[in-house]
Design an enzyme around this catalytic site. Structure first.
Site: not given
Length: 394
Positions: A223, A251, A254, A318
């Site tokens: 995180g 861990e 990102r 769309c």
């Protein structure tokens, strides 16, 4: 300020534009190596597991394993992918709130990683199917972390983990079942930028220690926001691990790959309704984060123009939600000019949708001298090749 890719990488993007179709993802390997080194140096005696869901490309996993990282998975598919990339079962952690019998059965055949049990029911099922499994029990610290609600896994009303008041009894139940209960797992969420959230977690775990006693493993998840310095967080995390007599695991996902990646798309129209739009060949199916998380990604033009204007950047779906950015000042483009969305290396390509039968973007990695293919562009026939071409019955 957002990280700005180096000039040679941006020049390489211009070259790649002439060689492959848009949209595509591109990654700077040097930035991934730099970010990985930063975490390994900040946590020199911890075990570092890369969270696959951020970006699961096999060539990336092979490189991270060569640097000494393990792999954190949240599905059977990710576990098998990690094994294909060369990780051994003791180098893999499987997380996630649901582990059906079929998944546990397949793990018995392919190799059993360390399992993170998410609930009492999870423990019972693991004990029935994999009685010799190595297990961590996930804690929900019940903290109001400062991030988007869809990214907050450590709040008391989320579906993850066991609340602090229940955790010791559930952990003891795991031992009664004969499982190898190695320790505690707690993950607050993703994209956390406030050090106070990490400090609050340490306080919760310090109080819990009095009821739990020594553990083998303290897994504090990931995180880590891109602007956080892991060196500022490491001392408190190591101190807590020592208090438990445990080995520290982390861990990051990102944090290692996000700002190394860009999404490149071409502009195919400028139009006005009550707002001024650039219409792109990439949208929500190629890049879901803006719609799912309200994420804002810096946009850089890969062209020049003397005039500028403020645009919303919309995709080809769309769907009114198919807008990747709003109120972006850019040079006025011509048809076919390209833009790059920065900080797209995590949860971008990994979240590609088959919705509307848009083939997935290709993915390429730059090592400073040449481009490596990480994933070929998708093909239209592949989107329906698993559908029967005549009546099929069970």
């Amino acid at each position: 300020m957002p990280y700005e890719p180096p000039e040679d990488f941006m020049r390489a993007l211009h070259d790649l534009l002439g060689r492959v179709p848009t949209p595509f993802y591109a990654y700077d390997l040097r930035r991934i190596e730099e970010r990985t080194r930063r975490y390994l140096e900040a946590f020199p005696t911890a075990r570092v597991f890369y969270a696959l869901k951020a970006n699961p490309r096999l060539r990336l996993l092979e490189r991270l394993r060569s640097q000494g990282l393990g792999a954190e998975a949240v599905s059977l598919g990710e576990v098998v992918r990690a094994y294909v990339a060369g990780f051994m079962p003791d180098e893999v952690v499987l997380n996630g709130p649901v582990k059906p019998p079929e998944v546990l059965g397949e793990l018995a055949r392919s190799g059993v990683p360390t399992l993170v049990a998410d609930s009492r029911a999870d423990l019972e099922r693991i004990a029935q199917r994999l009685p010799e499994a190595r297990v961590l029990l996930r804690l929900n610290p019940d903290l109001p972390v400062d991030t988007h609600p869809h990214l907050a896994t450590g709040r008391g009303d989320s579906q993850f983990g066991v609340l602090p008041e229940d955790w010791p009894d559930v952990f003891a139940r795991g031992r009664e079942l004969g499982l190898e209960m190695r320790g505690l797992h707690v993950h607050l969420g993703s994209n956390l930028h406030n050090p106070a959230d990490f400090a609050a977690r340490l306080e919760v775990l310090q109080r819990l220690r009095e009821r739990v006693g020594p553990l083998e493993v303290l897994d504090l998840g990931g995180g880590f926001g891109l602007d956080l310095d892991p060196r500022d967080l490491a001392p408190g995390m190591f101190a807590l691990a020592r208090a438990y007599g445990a080995e520290l695991w982390i861990e990051p996902g990102r944090a290692l790959v996000a700002d190394a990646g860009v999404l490149v798309a071409r502009v195919w129209a400028e139009k006005r309704t009550r707002r001024r739009y650039l219409l792109l060949d990439a949208g929500m199916t190629a890049f879901l984060r803006p719609l799912l998380y309200g994420a804002r990604h810096p946009v850089r033009p890969l062209y020049a123009s003397e005039r500028t204007a403020v645009y919303d950047l919309a995709g080809p779906a769309c769907e009114s939600g198919d807008v990747l950015a709003r109120d972006v000042e850019l040079p006025v483009p011509r048809e076919g000019d390209a833009v790059a969305f920065l900080e797209a290396g995590a949860y971008g390509e990994a979240m590609h949708l088959d919705y509307l039968d848009h083939p997935r973007p290709g993915a390429y990695a730059w090592d400073g001298a040449r481009w490596e293919v990480w994933r070929r562009p998708g093909r239209l026939p592949a989107l329906w090749e698993d559908e029967p071409d005549r009546a099929e019955y069970l």
